[in-house]
Motif scaffolding. Sequence first.
Motif, PDB file in Angstrom:
ATOM      1  N   ALA A  49      32.177  42.535  34.826  1.00  0.00           N
ATOM      2  CA  ALA A  49      31.934  43.865  35.385  1.00  0.00           C
ATOM      3  C   ALA A  49      30.530  43.954  35.968  1.00  0.00           C
ATOM      4  CB  ALA A  49      32.136  44.935  34.310  1.00  0.00           C
TER       5      ALA A  49
ATOM      6  N   HIS B  66      29.460  44.536  40.007  1.00  0.00           N
ATOM      7  CA  HIS B  66      28.541  45.591  40.462  1.00  0.00           C
ATOM      8  C   HIS B  66      27.277  44.992  41.099  1.00  0.00           C
ATOM      9  CE1 HIS B  66      30.209  49.505  39.286  1.00  0.00           C
ATOM     10  NE2 HIS B  66      30.804  48.863  38.299  1.00  0.00           N
TER      11      HIS B  66
ATOM     12  N   GLU C  90      24.111  44.232  38.306  1.00  0.00           N
ATOM     13  CA  GLU C  90      23.383  45.285  37.579  1.00  0.00           C
ATOM     14  C   GLU C  90      24.240  46.536  37.520  1.00  0.00           C
ATOM     15  OE1 GLU C  90      19.206  45.938  38.598  1.00  0.00           O
ATOM     16  OE2 GLU C  90      19.642  48.078  38.654  1.00  0.00           O
ATOM     17  N   ALA C  91      24.288  47.170  36.349  1.00  0.00           N
ATOM     18  CA  ALA C  91      25.099  48.375  36.200  1.00  0.00           C
ATOM     19  C   ALA C  91      24.639  49.173  34.989  1.00  0.00           C
ATOM     20  CB  ALA C  91      26.583  48.015  36.047  1.00  0.00           C
ATOM     21  N   GLY C  92      24.997  50.433  35.000  1.00  0.00           N
ATOM     22  CA  GLY C  92      24.727  51.293  33.857  1.00  0.00           C
ATOM     23  C   GLY C  92      25.904  51.293  32.901  1.00  0.00           C
TER      24      GLY C  92
ATOM     25  N   SER D  83      27.840  53.710  31.901  1.00  0.00           N
ATOM     26  CA  SER D  83      29.015  54.453  32.382  1.00  0.00           C
ATOM     27  C   SER D  83      29.792  53.632  33.412  1.00  0.00           C
ATOM     28  CB  SER D  83      28.584  55.791  32.985  1.00  0.00           C
ATOM     29  OG  SER D  83      27.708  55.594  34.088  1.00  0.00           O
ATOM     30  N   GLU D  84      29.090  52.894  34.249  1.00  0.00           N
ATOM     31  CA  GLU D  84      29.766  52.061  35.240  1.00  0.00           C
ATOM     32  C   GLU D  84      30.544  50.929  34.573  1.00  0.00           C
ATOM     33  OE1 GLU D  84      26.786  52.286  39.074  1.00  0.00           O
ATOM     34  OE2 GLU D  84      26.067  51.288  37.247  1.00  0.00           O
ATOM     35  N   LEU D  85      29.963  50.356  33.531  1.00  0.00           N
ATOM     36  CA  LEU D  85      30.644  49.295  32.798  1.00  0.00           C
ATOM     37  C   LEU D  85      31.884  49.846  32.090  1.00  0.00           C
ATOM     38  CD1 LEU D  85      27.599  47.404  31.252  1.00  0.00           C
ATOM     39  CD2 LEU D  85      29.022  46.672  33.178  1.00  0.00           C
TER      40      LEU D  85
ATOM     41  N   ALA E 121      33.671  52.439  33.044  1.00  0.00           N
ATOM     42  CA  ALA E 121      34.683  52.728  34.060  1.00  0.00           C
ATOM     43  C   ALA E 121      35.366  51.458  34.542  1.00  0.00           C
ATOM     44  CB  ALA E 121      34.037  53.466  35.234  1.00  0.00           C
ATOM     45  N   ARG E 122      34.589  50.388  34.640  1.00  0.00           N
ATOM     46  CA  ARG E 122      35.129  49.125  35.158  1.00  0.00           C
ATOM     47  C   ARG E 122      36.010  48.412  34.128  1.00  0.00           C
ATOM     48  NH1 ARG E 122      34.985  46.625  40.409  1.00  0.00           N
ATOM     49  NH2 ARG E 122      35.770  44.513  40.061  1.00  0.00           N
TER      50      ARG E 122
ATOM     51  N   TYR F 162      32.410  53.333  24.966  1.00  0.00           N
ATOM     52  CA  TYR F 162      30.963  53.160  25.077  1.00  0.00           C
ATOM     53  C   TYR F 162      30.402  52.385  23.893  1.00  0.00           C
ATOM     54  CZ  TYR F 162      30.274  56.324  29.060  1.00  0.00           C
ATOM     55  OH  TYR F 162      30.272  56.878  30.311  1.00  0.00           O
TER      56      TYR F 162
ATOM     57  N   ARG G 256      19.222  50.367  32.793  1.00  0.00           N
ATOM     58  CA  ARG G 256      20.427  49.723  33.294  1.00  0.00           C
ATOM     59  C   ARG G 256      20.445  48.269  32.821  1.00  0.00           C
ATOM     60  NH1 ARG G 256      23.173  52.019  37.456  1.00  0.00           N
ATOM     61  NH2 ARG G 256      23.477  50.090  38.621  1.00  0.00           N
TER      62      ARG G 256
END
Length: 246
Positions: free
Chosen positions: A13, A17, A20-22, A24-26, A28-29, A34, A57
């Motif tokens: 994931a 992206h 790099e991702a936050g 919430s993005e992880l 969603a992916r 959480y 992030r």
Amino acid sequence: MQSVERAFDVLEALAAHGGEAGLSELAARTGLPYGTIHRLLQTLLARGYVRQEADRRYALGGALVRLGGVAERMVGEWARPYLARMVELSGETANLAVLEGDFIVYVAQSSSPRRLRMFAEVGKRLLPHSTAVGKVLLADRPEAEAVALFERTGMPRKTANTITTTEAMLGELARVRHQGYALDLGEEELGVHCLAVPVHDGERVVAAMSVSGPAERIDALDREELAEGMRKIAYAFGTELNPLRA
């Protein structure tokens, strides 16, 4: 085993992206809770496979570079018999290339038996816009990602045939997706033509395989027949990279 699979989901994931991702993005992916993602990230952080930026992030970590370098060399070794088949098919030099950052990198080669032949040094790095392998690799990426790369590199002109505008290159990438192969018609080096096909691992294009030679010899080949034969070889190689695909 589930934890291992989920850790790979998180790493993939992050790669999807752009590295790099936050949180919430992880989430969603991957579809993971959480709390699960946070626990996995703590382990990956401790091993250096993920790092945390100042803005909180997460990014792919330096430990992956070591693994990637070894894996790249191994992939080059696995590719050799397939590249040899492409040489038999075309009579020309065959190459394997991957996309690293803004550059394509040649990771393996099988030379043509002919006295006059093309040679691309393994490890050589080139900008993708003027190469057939680069077009194949970019054609699989989201358009926004390709545009961002073109803006960073400036798409310098290598020859009079080089495509140097984003609009024209996006049209070229659309043709590559439609026909299933890419061409370099003297765009990187005058007098040298190249045809490249994608290597799929079942989910995405992970590499490109090409044949290159003097323009008159490449142009004398049946382009569609050559591309079809090359795609079959590339498919077989992709199956070796991911046996679950078979």
